[in-house]
Design a protein around this motif. Sequence first.
Motif, PDB file in Angstrom:
ATOM      1  N   GLY A 199       1.032  -1.385  -0.095  1.00 17.38           N
ATOM      2  CA  GLY A 199       0.056   0.079   0.094  1.00 17.38           C
ATOM      3  C   GLY A 199       0.750   1.207  -0.356  1.00 17.38           C
ATOM      4  N   GLY A 200       1.948   1.019   0.938  1.00 13.31           N
ATOM      5  CA  GLY A 200       2.658   2.420   0.839  1.00 13.31           C
ATOM      6  C   GLY A 200       3.435   2.570  -0.550  1.00 13.31           C
ATOM      7  N   LEU A 201       3.840   1.538  -1.113  1.00 10.75           N
ATOM      8  CA  LEU A 201       4.556   1.532  -2.461  1.00 10.75           C
ATOM      9  C   LEU A 201       3.559   2.278  -3.621  1.00 10.75           C
ATOM     10  CD1 LEU A 201       7.001   0.965  -4.326  1.00 10.75           C
ATOM     11  CD2 LEU A 201       6.050  -1.269  -4.606  1.00 10.75           C
ATOM     12  N   LEU A 202       2.203   1.904  -3.628  1.00 11.14           N
ATOM     13  CA  LEU A 202       1.299   2.467  -4.366  1.00 11.14           C
ATOM     14  C   LEU A 202       1.173   4.046  -4.107  1.00 11.14           C
ATOM     15  CD1 LEU A 202      -1.293  -0.533  -4.331  1.00 11.14           C
ATOM     16  CD2 LEU A 202       0.272   0.226  -6.151  1.00 11.14           C
ATOM     17  N   LEU A 203       1.150   4.327  -2.964  1.00  8.86           N
ATOM     18  CA  LEU A 203       0.958   5.686  -2.503  1.00  8.86           C
ATOM     19  C   LEU A 203       2.211   6.616  -3.058  1.00  8.86           C
ATOM     20  CD1 LEU A 203      -0.427   5.369   1.105  1.00  8.86           C
ATOM     21  CD2 LEU A 203      -1.789   6.233  -0.982  1.00  8.86           C
ATOM     22  N   VAL A 204       3.426   6.005  -3.067  1.00  5.92           N
ATOM     23  CA  VAL A 204       4.594   6.785  -3.782  1.00  5.92           C
ATOM     24  C   VAL A 204       4.205   6.921  -4.900  1.00  5.92           C
ATOM     25  CG1 VAL A 204       6.924   6.757  -4.265  1.00  5.92           C
ATOM     26  CG2 VAL A 204       6.092   5.970  -1.884  1.00  5.92           C
ATOM     27  N   GLY A 205       3.749   6.092  -5.899  1.00  2.00           N
ATOM     28  CA  GLY A 205       3.510   6.202  -7.133  1.00  2.00           C
ATOM     29  C   GLY A 205       3.132   4.877  -7.964  1.00  2.00           C
ATOM     30  N   PRO A 206       1.938   4.694  -8.534  1.00  2.00           N
ATOM     31  CA  PRO A 206       1.559   3.548  -9.153  1.00  2.00           C
ATOM     32  C   PRO A 206       2.779   3.050 -10.313  1.00  2.00           C
ATOM     33  CG  PRO A 206      -0.029   4.959  -8.792  1.00  2.00           C
ATOM     34  CD  PRO A 206       0.888   5.966  -8.487  1.00  2.00           C
ATOM     35  N   LEU A 207       3.378   3.932 -10.848  1.00  2.00           N
ATOM     36  CA  LEU A 207       4.399   3.516 -11.798  1.00  2.00           C
ATOM     37  C   LEU A 207       5.405   2.759 -11.266  1.00  2.00           C
ATOM     38  CD1 LEU A 207       4.543   6.846 -14.298  1.00  2.00           C
ATOM     39  CD2 LEU A 207       3.490   4.404 -14.997  1.00  2.00           C
ATOM     40  N   LEU A 208       5.883   3.212 -10.038  1.00  2.00           N
ATOM     41  CA  LEU A 208       6.897   2.614  -9.410  1.00  2.00           C
ATOM     42  C   LEU A 208       6.470   1.388  -9.008  1.00  2.00           C
ATOM     43  CD1 LEU A 208       8.500   5.826  -7.876  1.00  2.00           C
ATOM     44  CD2 LEU A 208       9.497   4.448  -9.564  1.00  2.00           C
ATOM     45  N   ALA A 209       5.516   0.867  -8.950  1.00  2.00           N
ATOM     46  CA  ALA A 209       5.059  -0.397  -8.194  1.00  2.00           C
ATOM     47  C   ALA A 209       4.948  -1.504  -9.540  1.00  2.00           C
ATOM     48  CB  ALA A 209       3.455  -0.348  -7.664  1.00  2.00           C
ATOM     49  N   LEU A 210       4.998  -0.907 -10.759  1.00  2.00           N
ATOM     50  CA  LEU A 210       4.673  -1.850 -11.899  1.00  2.00           C
ATOM     51  C   LEU A 210       5.985  -2.846 -11.822  1.00  2.00           C
ATOM     52  CD1 LEU A 210       3.466   0.366 -14.647  1.00  2.00           C
ATOM     53  CD2 LEU A 210       2.186  -1.478 -13.224  1.00  2.00           C
ATOM     54  N   PRO A 211       7.169  -2.487 -11.596  1.00  2.00           N
ATOM     55  CA  PRO A 211       8.671  -3.159 -11.616  1.00  2.00           C
ATOM     56  C   PRO A 211       8.356  -4.390 -10.695  1.00  2.00           C
ATOM     57  CG  PRO A 211       9.184  -1.242 -11.610  1.00  2.00           C
ATOM     58  CD  PRO A 211       7.694  -0.828 -11.476  1.00  2.00           C
ATOM     59  N   SER A 212       7.761  -4.158  -9.568  1.00  2.00           N
ATOM     60  CA  SER A 212       7.619  -5.409  -8.815  1.00  2.00           C
ATOM     61  C   SER A 212       6.836  -6.381  -9.165  1.00  2.00           C
ATOM     62  CB  SER A 212       6.929  -4.790  -7.310  1.00  2.00           C
ATOM     63  OG  SER A 212       7.608  -3.863  -6.877  1.00  2.00           O
ATOM     64  N   LEU A 213       5.750  -6.109 -10.039  1.00  2.00           N
ATOM     65  CA  LEU A 213       5.025  -6.969 -10.621  1.00  2.00           C
ATOM     66  C   LEU A 213       5.684  -8.236 -11.595  1.00  2.00           C
ATOM     67  CD1 LEU A 213       2.335  -5.148 -12.070  1.00  2.00           C
ATOM     68  CD2 LEU A 213       2.261  -6.407  -9.733  1.00  2.00           C
ATOM     69  N   LEU A 214       6.882  -7.982 -11.795  1.00  2.00           N
ATOM     70  CA  LEU A 214       7.724  -8.882 -12.734  1.00  2.00           C
ATOM     71  C   LEU A 214       8.066 -10.172 -11.722  1.00  2.00           C
ATOM     72  CD1 LEU A 214      10.409  -6.716 -14.122  1.00  2.00           C
ATOM     73  CD2 LEU A 214       8.631  -7.833 -15.287  1.00  2.00           C
ATOM     74  N   ALA A 215       7.849 -10.142 -10.508  1.00  2.00           N
ATOM     75  CA  ALA A 215       8.197 -11.166  -9.473  1.00  2.00           C
ATOM     76  C   ALA A 215       6.937 -12.100  -9.333  1.00  2.00           C
ATOM     77  CB  ALA A 215       8.651 -10.620  -8.212  1.00  2.00           C
TER      78      ALA A 215
END
Length: 596
Positions: free
Chosen positions: A157-173
């Motif tokens: 949730g904190g990662l999404l609040l920082v910026g949804p774009l920056l959460a996209l790389p995590s989806l690779l895992a």
Amino acid sequence: MILPVADGAQVRAYARQLIRRHPRGLAAVLGLHALAAVSGLAAPRLLGQLVESVQHGTTRLTVDRLAGAIAAFVVVQSVLVRFATYAAARLGEQVLAELREEFVERLLAIPLSTVERAGAGDLVNRVTRDVSGLSVTVRQAVPETIIAAVTACFTIGGLLLVGPLLALPSLLAVPLLVFSTRWYLRRAPAGYLRENAAYAGMTDALAETVEGARTVEALRLARRRHERIDHEIGVSYAAERYTLRLRTVWFPFCEISYVVPVVATLLIGGWFYLSGWVTLGAVTAAVLYVQQLIDPLDRLLNWLDQLQQGGASLARLLGVANVRDDLSGPQSVAAWAGQVADRLALPAIPDSERIEARDVRFSYVDSRDVLHGIDLRIEPGERLAMVGPSGAGKSTLGRLLAGVHAPRTGEVTVGGAPLAALPLDELRGHVALVTQEHHVFIGTLRENVALARPGAADEDVRGALAAVDALDWALAIGLDTEVGAGGATLSPAQAQQLALARLVLADPHTLVLDEATSLLDPRAARHLERSLAAVLEGRTVIAIAHRLFSAHDADRVAVVEDGRITELGSHRELIEADGAYAALWRSWHGSAAVPS
């Protein structure tokens, strides 16, 4: 025979039941961990702000304020984690205590015949290895999993609040984690069940060998026992190797899944920053959040393996409740009692203390009866002795008369009611069985006797010991003396007297004594039986013994040969008949003359 194992639906239902029992405790654990997770989100965000402040120019006061705020949130998180961990441990201990109590209740409700057929290995494995494994799961795996899950959710949730774009790389895992974990979970539960069952087989083989060491040595069976144990060890090794292979495949995928998001966030986040889509502070906070996400994910996945082991242990412990009320084999007691009642219109409640067996047949193995058409009627207060050669079926018949087994065909009744269909507490109020096997429990001598009637007064305990001629030595060592493992050692004869004292205190109207005095010397055994006879006057006694003085003192004697009662009558009548009993008496008495 291995005791049953609960299926997945039963395990999940029981887990939901535990959750409903402790809503406040669980809410407190989740709430405290949620607050701890929220406080832990502040540091990465503040560090991101610090990076941006330094980038655009800042003052020492701003840096000090940000550093102080980070330190404060770290302290608050530490305090919350401490109380959250304490609350989780307390809840875990409560749940574990309930599980142990319920398992003991289920265990004690298992029919004795089922325990005998199952053997010691599986049961011992459940009360040791499975309880120990479940203890680790409840005390550590469940709380750690809850902590990890709550922390991971808030970190994402904190990662999404920082910026949804920056959460996209995590989806690779995600694909790596999802597919590898699904592959593991499809195989792990069955693998751990096989591992526990294999360990039970190994325990059973070792226990049999140790307990029968003298027989193994006398009959030179050491090589065969070695082969049996080696085989069981091999099965256990193969089962453990299978679960180890699952972990060696799954864990590397998990480790790769931790590294990929961090590297991807650094690279892609840097490209986003260079493209002007995000700030440097946001990239810093995102990388820290992704790095912070590794720990809860790692704990979650690592403890998931322990959860699979705990789930297998819980399934085996819950499976004890699935044991059918099966005293004879394929049919349940309820069905058997229903058939008997329908056929003979028998009452559900005994109307007297008379025990009767009608056309009783029994088999341990299908189509191989060891009792053949037994008919026997024992009146209240009668003393019946059952004699005969070893292997004739005396002990088996005694167990049927005590309600341990139910007949394959025919019926055994007490006061007209099917004996084996009575509730256990009521059954033991009518008939009790004491065999050559006896046990001294850990505790005081007084507690060992009072097991038969918790809360018994001291004079009742003394009276029971006096009845079996054990009061003198009991007072000599002290009723409050600890006995059993680690305590004072009792001789086999004393331990047997202790078991008989429990029966006196239990006060059943019928006693089935299966060579209960076999460990005493003949003079002591005869004295003990006379003491019992005086105390149990008016009660029914069924004595199974090779020592024929029991038969001499009995009202009637039943001679059991090849699963049949071949002679029935008083000592004098059978001596005069000059049949099998007279031959046994002459052989035992050591004289050609036949005393009356």
